[in-house]
Design a protein around this motif. Sequence first.
Motif, PDB file in Angstrom:
ATOM      1  N   LEU A 124     -29.263 -43.665   8.454  1.00 59.43           N
ATOM      2  CA  LEU A 124     -28.824 -42.738   7.481  1.00 59.43           C
ATOM      3  C   LEU A 124     -29.525 -42.485   6.022  1.00 59.43           C
ATOM      4  O   LEU A 124     -29.261 -41.329   5.750  1.00 59.43           O
ATOM      5  CB  LEU A 124     -27.309 -43.654   6.931  1.00 59.43           C
ATOM      6  CG  LEU A 124     -26.063 -42.325   6.847  1.00 59.43           C
ATOM      7  CD1 LEU A 124     -25.844 -41.369   8.421  1.00 59.43           C
ATOM      8  CD2 LEU A 124     -24.645 -42.899   6.409  1.00 59.43           C
ATOM      9  N   ARG A 125     -29.591 -43.806   5.105  1.00 60.20           N
ATOM     10  CA  ARG A 125     -30.518 -43.809   4.039  1.00 60.20           C
ATOM     11  C   ARG A 125     -31.658 -43.354   4.281  1.00 60.20           C
ATOM     12  O   ARG A 125     -32.570 -42.102   3.348  1.00 60.20           O
ATOM     13  CB  ARG A 125     -30.368 -45.142   3.803  1.00 60.20           C
ATOM     14  CG  ARG A 125     -28.825 -45.077   2.213  1.00 60.20           C
ATOM     15  CD  ARG A 125     -28.409 -44.882   1.850  1.00 60.20           C
ATOM     16  NE  ARG A 125     -27.318 -43.954   1.616  1.00 60.20           N
ATOM     17  CZ  ARG A 125     -25.941 -43.754   2.734  1.00 60.20           C
ATOM     18  NH1 ARG A 125     -25.976 -44.459   2.849  1.00 60.20           N
ATOM     19  NH2 ARG A 125     -25.449 -43.084   3.013  1.00 60.20           N
ATOM     20  N   GLY A 175     -20.529 -43.083   8.390  1.00 61.62           N
ATOM     21  CA  GLY A 175     -21.469 -43.622   7.592  1.00 61.62           C
ATOM     22  C   GLY A 175     -20.140 -44.625   7.133  1.00 61.62           C
ATOM     23  O   GLY A 175     -18.845 -43.887   7.469  1.00 61.62           O
ATOM     24  N   GLU A 221     -26.933 -47.999   9.266  1.00 57.07           N
ATOM     25  CA  GLU A 221     -26.875 -47.516   7.872  1.00 57.07           C
ATOM     26  C   GLU A 221     -28.045 -47.570   7.207  1.00 57.07           C
ATOM     27  O   GLU A 221     -28.032 -46.131   6.441  1.00 57.07           O
ATOM     28  CB  GLU A 221     -25.907 -48.673   7.149  1.00 57.07           C
ATOM     29  CG  GLU A 221     -25.206 -48.117   6.070  1.00 57.07           C
ATOM     30  CD  GLU A 221     -23.970 -46.778   5.993  1.00 57.07           C
ATOM     31  OE1 GLU A 221     -23.694 -46.164   4.807  1.00 57.07           O
ATOM     32  OE2 GLU A 221     -23.376 -46.888   6.769  1.00 57.07           O
ATOM     33  N   ALA A 280     -26.651 -40.856  13.238  1.00 55.57           N
ATOM     34  CA  ALA A 280     -27.496 -40.279  12.050  1.00 55.57           C
ATOM     35  C   ALA A 280     -28.198 -39.549  11.538  1.00 55.57           C
ATOM     36  O   ALA A 280     -28.613 -39.090  10.263  1.00 55.57           O
ATOM     37  CB  ALA A 280     -28.033 -41.724  11.991  1.00 55.57           C
TER      38      ALA A 280
END
Length: 848
Positions: free
Chosen positions: A426-427, A486, A423, A455
């Motif tokens: 991903l950001r 996500g 996660e 990702a």
Amino acid sequence: MRTTKMTVLVVLVVALFALIQTKAQVQTAPENMVLIPAGEFQMGDMIGDGYYDEIPVHIVYTDSFYIDKYEVTDSLWNEVYRWAISNGYDFDNLGSSRISFGRIFSDSKGPNYPVTEINWFDAIKWCNARSEKEGRIPAYYTDRVHTIVYHTGQNKEITSYYVKWKAGYRLPTEAEWEKTARGGVSGHRFSWADTDTITHDRANYSSDWAFTYDYDVSLTRGFHPAYYDYSLYKPIMYLSPVGSFAPNNYGLYDTTGNVFEWCWDRAITYESSTYDDPQGNIVSSYRFRALRGGSWSSDANWNRVSFRNDKSATNTFYQRSYDLGFRTVLGSTTAIAKTPEWKQAIEIQPKQPTYSEAPKKEDTKDSLVLVTHGWQPAFRPVDIAWVEEMTNAITSYLTANQLDNWQVSAYRWVEKASTFDPESVLRAGEQEGKNLGQSIATKEWKNVHLIAHSAGSALIQSATEKIKDKWTNTIVHLTFLDPYVGVTYNGRKNYGSYADWAENYFTRDLKTSWEIFSFTEGALKNAYNVDVTFLDKTKTTGDVYFSSSGTVIQQCQEATTKHSWPYEFYTQTILPNTVGNSKGFGFPLSKEGGGWDFAKSQYAKGNISEVLGTPDPSCLPTLFQTTPAYLGQISFSTTSSTTSSPTGVVEKNDFGFNLVSLIKERRLQSLKAVAPSEGPAWLATTVLITNAVNLVSFDSRFLNDAKAEGLLSVYWDTNVIGTIDERVAPSEMHQYTFSVPRIANGIQTIGFRLDSFSDMTSSVTVTNVSLGFIGVKEPFFLSSAGSQTDGVQMLQLTGQKDFNYTVETSTDLINWEVFAILVNTDGVVKFNSAPPSKTAHFYRAVAQ
């Protein structure tokens, strides 16, 4: 005359400093005191059976300190009392067993019983006498500069300013008392941690004859039968010797029952409490002071650890209480640093993000193919060799077909992609993509084909949005390879948007579900979706087991492949290579592959999925949670749990805040701030987690031009769980979701810090900060369920129902393979182990 006064003052200060230096040599803790560590705890009624003044439950930090193991005894009181009255002290009440003019006056059972019949002023004067008797610096004074030691009378002007908090003996604050009484364990009704009930075996209290409280389960009722001494015919007859019952986890005795204990504070409401070592808001005199701990005469309810009582501090002779005593604390000279670890972390300036170099446009090139990777688990070696293999294959194809206007590039961002959870990648990928998209847009490419795995899909999606925002003439084609969407599944509705056409190749990938929570399967709303599971010649099958009443139920087998198969498939479709039964999907559908017009005319976005190959029958129901559960917004307006920086500007509201990172040249007439200082702005709040949490979500946008180069860093305790770079952030309000490092319970700290990396002031607004969870909340485990006649072990999983679980097996604890899939509909699933062999097999369960 003025000169003379100044000279005297200087001499006095030097003399006091010399006194401090001398007395500091004896600042060691007595034998019968316990060191309480610095740190946070939850204060207040966490069970829900208390009174209005015991809520709200709030987070409190205390520095380390020593506290008496026992309530002050008659013996200790008298020892200090004798010294005190010979050294300028006086007392309103002389205690339950005292000596005066050679005569003994006693309302005490003996020297090892707690002293009673004293008021609050008696207690704090006695603390000073104990300090001076042992050569320590006293704690209480009659002036704010701490020059005149408090010896006599009822000085009602004594406030927190008159206390030298790190000096000698003193009464505990309510926060210190409750922290020690809880023994370092949160959420319990009494001072012990193994049960929330009370009996006469645990404390000296009055058990209610009417059975009013279901947590009072004592077999004996009324006053404690062991200490109800009618021979004395005095109220003191009910006391018990100190240490008569088991201590709590900190090694303290009688924090529940025996006698109430004086505290320093007045009993104010908790809404006025502060986070950092609260002192009860003693800024003016107040005659009622707090009592804690219950007594021999009070019932079970009043003996709860969060129960708050108070009494007149003057407590004249006829008001003396036979159930009221005290214990003392002493500032620790070996205190742990007062600054909490989260605060140390948030005060360190982060580094401004750097980005991988975007491809430079070569001469004669007007079109671009860019390939990038996704998450690289920090616990595994980096594996992006496939990126090179794919770009080399595409380059060879373009050369062979004389497509000289196309340029092929590999985009590597390994440093940001190597973390413990996907996660955060991903950001990071979103910001990386914004930077990449800006660079691509400035080159004004005619065609751009972006290819990403896992990702990395967030990277090419945000790059597309930036390209189309800056240069709409570029035709953008997106290829997603088993994209990670996500924890909020936003990728399923966002991936492929803004592109001229997009395709998604995915697998039914149970093998890696323990890493990515099955968020790499399924259709995307804005792409043409192709399931390539059944084209993988190396795919395997896993036995599927279902919950049953007591036997093993194996209904079918489920096909499973690997997370890497989509990029292997796509590489193998680059001519002259082919994949059997691929039906022309893969690279041939791209503009450079020649099938662009056909793809756009024949394959509409948003299909359920095109399945390639011959599907294996499936009997696996979908049981796992599909959307996060949010636990409600966090309020930043409560002063007791929120701390902010001394620099910059912090403006709080109920569910959000504004941060302004200031530079020397600024215009802040519009800000309601008092003399703000230059520097970053940060804000942190402590929250009590009572449910499983693994997500932090909020809405945010920067309020300045991107040239301010602001950086918003988000903290979970001491960890930075994500950053938002103003240079590449969207200008409109945007929702962000960051995962926390672990499922958390208890006290946690959420922080936000804004830095400016240019000569411009940066400001940001943050709102709707919420905590959430997705996945299995309850613990689960494997165990043996017995042997069968053929030697095969029957195993069972016990865990949260309505979820699928994957069982993996290994012979070396390094390489794991899917062994079985468990459909848990009632909490337990039984399954068979592998047949007996000379090689040991290890098993582990992972939730999908």
